[in-house]
Design a protein around this motif. Structure first.
Motif, PDB file in Angstrom:
ATOM      1  N   ARG A   1       4.437   5.002  -8.582  1.00  0.00           N
ATOM      2  CA  ARG A   1       4.073   3.653  -8.149  1.00  0.00           C
ATOM      3  C   ARG A   1       5.235   2.737  -8.515  1.00  0.00           C
ATOM      4  N   ILE A   2       5.973   2.312  -7.478  1.00  0.00           N
ATOM      5  CA  ILE A   2       7.189   1.532  -7.678  1.00  0.00           C
ATOM      6  C   ILE A   2       6.942   0.094  -7.239  1.00  0.00           C
ATOM      7  N   ALA A   3       7.227  -0.855  -8.132  1.00  0.00           N
ATOM      8  CA  ALA A   3       7.158  -2.280  -7.775  1.00  0.00           C
ATOM      9  C   ALA A   3       8.498  -2.634  -7.137  1.00  0.00           C
ATOM     10  N   VAL A   4       8.452  -3.132  -5.915  1.00  0.00           N
ATOM     11  CA  VAL A   4       9.663  -3.505  -5.183  1.00  0.00           C
ATOM     12  C   VAL A   4       9.679  -5.029  -5.072  1.00  0.00           C
TER      13      VAL A   4
ATOM     14  N   TYR B   1      12.303   0.445   7.807  1.00  0.00           N
ATOM     15  CA  TYR B   1      12.853  -0.711   7.112  1.00  0.00           C
ATOM     16  C   TYR B   1      11.729  -1.371   6.324  1.00  0.00           C
ATOM     17  N   LEU B   2      11.972  -1.577   5.019  1.00  0.00           N
ATOM     18  CA  LEU B   2      10.962  -2.161   4.145  1.00  0.00           C
ATOM     19  C   LEU B   2      11.559  -3.337   3.381  1.00  0.00           C
ATOM     20  N   ASN B   3      10.871  -4.484   3.429  1.00  0.00           N
ATOM     21  CA  ASN B   3      11.289  -5.687   2.706  1.00  0.00           C
ATOM     22  C   ASN B   3      10.046  -6.254   2.030  1.00  0.00           C
ATOM     23  N   PRO B   4      10.088  -6.451   0.698  1.00  0.00           N
ATOM     24  CA  PRO B   4       8.910  -6.960   0.000  1.00  0.00           C
ATOM     25  C   PRO B   4       8.702  -8.464   0.134  1.00  0.00           C
ATOM     26  N   GLY B   5       9.609  -9.153   0.825  1.00  0.00           N
ATOM     27  CA  GLY B   5       9.549 -10.611   0.879  1.00  0.00           C
ATOM     28  C   GLY B   5      10.201 -11.188  -0.365  1.00  0.00           C
TER      29      GLY B   5
ATOM     30  N   ARG C   1       5.255 -16.276  -1.223  1.00  0.00           N
ATOM     31  CA  ARG C   1       5.922 -15.423  -2.199  1.00  0.00           C
ATOM     32  C   ARG C   1       5.183 -14.087  -2.272  1.00  0.00           C
ATOM     33  N   SER C   2       5.953 -13.001  -2.356  1.00  0.00           N
ATOM     34  CA  SER C   2       5.325 -11.687  -2.381  1.00  0.00           C
ATOM     35  C   SER C   2       6.245 -10.651  -3.019  1.00  0.00           C
ATOM     36  N   PHE C   3       5.659  -9.514  -3.328  1.00  0.00           N
ATOM     37  CA  PHE C   3       6.380  -8.314  -3.720  1.00  0.00           C
ATOM     38  C   PHE C   3       5.622  -7.163  -3.081  1.00  0.00           C
ATOM     39  N   ALA C   4       6.034  -5.930  -3.331  1.00  0.00           N
ATOM     40  CA  ALA C   4       5.339  -4.800  -2.714  1.00  0.00           C
ATOM     41  C   ALA C   4       5.205  -3.650  -3.694  1.00  0.00           C
ATOM     42  N   TRP C   5       4.197  -2.853  -3.446  1.00  0.00           N
ATOM     43  CA  TRP C   5       4.027  -1.587  -4.141  1.00  0.00           C
ATOM     44  C   TRP C   5       4.432  -0.481  -3.180  1.00  0.00           C
ATOM     45  N   LEU C   6       5.299   0.398  -3.642  1.00  0.00           N
ATOM     46  CA  LEU C   6       5.699   1.577  -2.885  1.00  0.00           C
ATOM     47  C   LEU C   6       5.151   2.776  -3.638  1.00  0.00           C
ATOM     48  N   GLU C   7       4.269   3.520  -2.988  1.00  0.00           N
ATOM     49  CA  GLU C   7       3.705   4.721  -3.591  1.00  0.00           C
ATOM     50  C   GLU C   7       4.396   5.919  -2.959  1.00  0.00           C
TER      51      GLU C   7
ATOM     52  N   GLN D   1       4.856   7.576   2.909  1.00  0.00           N
ATOM     53  CA  GLN D   1       4.905   6.626   1.808  1.00  0.00           C
ATOM     54  C   GLN D   1       4.049   5.396   2.124  1.00  0.00           C
ATOM     55  N   VAL D   2       3.340   4.913   1.116  1.00  0.00           N
ATOM     56  CA  VAL D   2       2.500   3.731   1.263  1.00  0.00           C
ATOM     57  C   VAL D   2       3.307   2.528   0.765  1.00  0.00           C
ATOM     58  N   PHE D   3       3.405   1.501   1.604  1.00  0.00           N
ATOM     59  CA  PHE D   3       4.110   0.266   1.265  1.00  0.00           C
ATOM     60  C   PHE D   3       3.114  -0.857   1.444  1.00  0.00           C
ATOM     61  N   ARG D   4       2.680  -1.453   0.335  1.00  0.00           N
ATOM     62  CA  ARG D   4       1.622  -2.463   0.391  1.00  0.00           C
ATOM     63  C   ARG D   4       2.104  -3.758  -0.223  1.00  0.00           C
TER      64      ARG D   4
END
Length: 150
Positions: free
Chosen positions: A6-9, A114-118, A129-135, A142-145
């Motif tokens: 579980r990676i915080a991006v 392409y993934l950008n967490p904002g 404002r945001s960030f994302a979880w990459l599982e 891969q799950v990008f939430r």
């Protein structure tokens, strides 16, 4: 099979670290910062949370020892991290994570996702404002939430 990571991006903190962000990302297995940290002290505050931190240099960062891009292997997947997205992905890149635009993104173009967490620090262009979880798990999509920052 290894347990999922579980990676915080995060990206574009611009020296702003909201308490709600710091509380959330301390639970990550790893933290990936996609640039525009700004001051070294901001990165040190993130590192003090405990999980391993990977960082790439953004256009607002002056730390020349931070790489412009970074290739990481997790489970059986490869990830290319950078701040400013290129017009097209480097050959063979399946997952390209970037910041810079301050707008979240999860888009597949050809073979590349392409993934950008904002932006975690400065909202812009109507995006909160945001960030994302990459599982990340072996032999699985891969799950990008996205997660909003209050």
């Amino acid at each position: 099979m290894a347990s999922p990571l579980r990676i915080a991006v995060i990206s574009d903190t611009h020296d702003r670290l909201p308490d709600s962000l710091m509380e959330a990302i301390r639970l990550a297995d790893e933290i990936w910062h996609l640039g525009d940290v700004c001051e070294q002290a901001t990165l040190e505050a993130i590192r003090a949370l405990g999980p391993p931190v990977q960082v790439v240099r953004g256009n607002q960062d002056s730390q020349t020892d931070w790489p412009i891009s970074l290739d990481l292997q997790r489970q059986d997947h490869s990830f290319h991290l950078m701040h400013i997205p290129p017009p097209s992905a480097p050959l063979g890149v399946k997952f390209l994570l970037h910041g810079h635009t301050h707008v979240p993104r999860d888009q597949r173009i050809g073979e590349t996702r392409y993934l950008n967490p904002g932006a975690a620090g400065l909202a812009n262009k109507g995006a909160p404002r945001s960030f994302a979880w990459l599982e990340v798990a072996e032999r699985r999509e891969q799950v990008f939430r996205l997660a909003a920052i209050r």
